[in-house]
Enzyme design. Structure first.
Site, PDB file in Angstrom:
ATOM      1  N   LEU A  37      24.734  31.708   3.823  1.00  0.00           N
ATOM      2  CA  LEU A  37      25.221  32.318   5.060  1.00  0.00           C
ATOM      3  C   LEU A  37      24.940  31.318   6.174  1.00  0.00           C
ATOM      4  O   LEU A  37      23.830  30.776   6.268  1.00  0.00           O
ATOM      5  CB  LEU A  37      24.480  33.636   5.296  1.00  0.00           C
ATOM      6  CG  LEU A  37      25.010  34.639   6.321  1.00  0.00           C
ATOM      7  CD1 LEU A  37      26.484  34.962   6.086  1.00  0.00           C
ATOM      8  CD2 LEU A  37      24.182  35.911   6.278  1.00  0.00           C
ATOM      9  N   ASP A  38      25.940  31.045   7.017  1.00  0.00           N
ATOM     10  CA  ASP A  38      25.784  30.055   8.086  1.00  0.00           C
ATOM     11  C   ASP A  38      24.511  30.309   8.894  1.00  0.00           C
ATOM     12  O   ASP A  38      24.160  31.467   9.150  1.00  0.00           O
ATOM     13  CB  ASP A  38      26.983  30.102   9.040  1.00  0.00           C
ATOM     14  CG  ASP A  38      28.230  29.470   8.449  1.00  0.00           C
ATOM     15  OD1 ASP A  38      28.124  28.821   7.395  1.00  0.00           O
ATOM     16  OD2 ASP A  38      29.316  29.630   9.044  1.00  0.00           O
ATOM     17  N   PRO A  39      23.824  29.251   9.335  1.00  0.00           N
ATOM     18  CA  PRO A  39      22.592  29.431  10.117  1.00  0.00           C
ATOM     19  C   PRO A  39      22.761  30.352  11.325  1.00  0.00           C
ATOM     20  O   PRO A  39      21.877  31.156  11.618  1.00  0.00           O
ATOM     21  CB  PRO A  39      22.254  28.000  10.559  1.00  0.00           C
ATOM     22  CG  PRO A  39      22.832  27.138   9.484  1.00  0.00           C
ATOM     23  CD  PRO A  39      24.101  27.837   9.058  1.00  0.00           C
TER      24      PRO A  39
END
Length: 299
Positions: A37-39
Site C-alpha cells: 500500500l502506497d506510503p
C-alpha cells in the site's frame, strides 16, 4: 504463533514499516504483508504471521476495494498529488462528462504501471530508477475494474469507490481518467477499504496493536480468507499419509471428492487446517488429492 492480523495502515508508513512494527511486537521474524500500500495511502493491510506467510499469495491474488479522490487538471511525475507538477490545465468537462469518463473504465483495461512503483525490472525497483531520473519502458498489464461508485463530483474533485483486481494502480487509473478528459489527473487521496475478506471495520490501528497484552486474542485463523475454497477433510486414521505429503484418496476423507480435476482445495486433518491440495486423476479414473503445500510445523 500462526495467523493473520488485519492492520489499519496509517498514512506516512510504508507497508514494510508495518511489518517491522509487528515483528518487534511479537519478537518474530516470520511476518509478511499481503500487497504493498502506497506510503501516503491508508487502509487495510493484512499481515501474515508464522505459517500463514505460506498463504500470502492467495491474499495477493484477491480483489481490493478503495475509496479514492481524483483531482483533475494536474499531472505529476508520480501520478499522485505529492509528486512534482509537470503540467496544469483547465478542467472544462461537465459533471456528466466526468461521470461518463470515470465509469468507462469498468471492465478489463490495459494499464502501464507508474515509474514510482515497487515493480522490479532486472532486479531494480522502478522507484529507485525514477529517483535517479531514469525512465524505462514498462509493459502494459491487463487489470480489471469490477465496479465503480461515484460518491461526489465537485469542481475538479471526484470521490469514488472502486473494486478492482490485484495489481491495479489507482494512481494510474486517476491519470488515465484525466487523459480521457483531456485535462490530466492525479490521485489526491487513497484509502483501501477491503483486501480479499479483510475489511476496514474489523481492522486495528498500530496503537491498538501496541497496547495489546496478548495479540493471539485478535489473531485470525490461517483459513479465514479461504472460506470460498472447497474443503477436503481427512479422517484422523490417515494423518500420517497427509503429513507425509502422500496422495489423499476418497476413502481417506469424511466425504468423497466431488470437485473437478484441477481444482485446488483446502486440506484439513479433522478440524485442523494443514495445507493445500489439487484434485488429480489416476489412469483408471480414480480421483485423488495431491498435496501442494503443507502448513504444519515439523517438530
Amino acid at each position: 504463533m500462526n495467523g493473520i492480523l488485519n492492520i489499519l495502515k496509517p498514512p506516512g508508513m510504508t507497508s514494510h514499516d508495518v511489518v517491522s512494527v509487528v515483528r518487534k511486537k511479537l519478537n518474530m521474524k516470520k511476518v509478511g504483508h499481503t500487497g504493498t500500500l502506497d506510503p501516503n495511502a491508508a487502509g487495510v493491510l493484512p499481515i501474515c504471521i508464522g505459517q500463514a506467510t505460506k498463504i500470502s499469495q492467495f491474499l495477493l491474488d484477491g480483489k481490493k476495494k478503495y475509496r479514492a479522490e481524483l483531482t483533475l487538471g494536474i499531472e505529476t511525475n508520480t501520478e499522485d498529488i505529492d509528486g512534482e507538477i509537470l503540467r496544469q490545465r483547465e478542467v472544462t468537462s461537465s459533471p456528466d462528462e466526468i461521470r461518463e469518463a470515470v465509469l468507462s473504465f469498468i471492465g478489463e483495461y490495459k494499464q502501464i504501471p507508474p515509474m514510482y512503483s515497487a515493480i522490479k525490472i532486472k532486479g531494480k525497483k522502478l522507484y529507485e530508477l525514477a529517483r535517479q531520473g531514469v525512465e524505462i519502458e514498462r509493459a502494459e498489464r491487463t487489470v480489471t475494474i469490477y465496479h465503480i461508485e461515484i460518491i461526489e463530483i465537485f469542481k475538479e474533485k471526484v470521490i469514488f469507490d472502486v473494486l478492482c483486481s490485484k495489481g491495479t494502480y489507482i494512481r494510474t487509473l486517476c491519470k488515465d481518467i484525466g487523459e480521457v478528459l483531456g485535462c490530466g489527473g492525479v490521485m489526491s487521496f487513497l484509502l483501501r477499504t477491503a483486501s480479499s475478506d479483510f475489511s476496514l471495520d474489523t481492522a486495528i490501528t498500530i496503537e491498538e496493536l501496541q497496547a495489546l497484552e496478548n495479540v493471539e486474542d485478535i489473531l485470525l485463523p490461517m483459513d479465514y480468507p479461504l472460506q470460498h475454497m472447497s474443503k477436503a477433510i481427512v479422517k484422523s486414521a490417515y494423518s500420517k499419509q497427509v503429513l507425509n505429503g502422500n496422495r489423499i484418496y476418497s476413502n481417506y476423507l469424511i466425504d468423497t471428492i466431488h470437485e473437478p480435476i484441477g481444482q485446488e482445495v483446502c486440506v484439513y486433518l479433522e478440524k485442523e487446517f494443514v495445507g493445500f491440495g489439487i484434485v488429480r486423476n489416476e489412469d483408471h479414473n480414480q480421483k485423488y488429492i495431491k498435496i501442494l503445500r503443507l502448513l504444519f510445523e515439523k517438530e
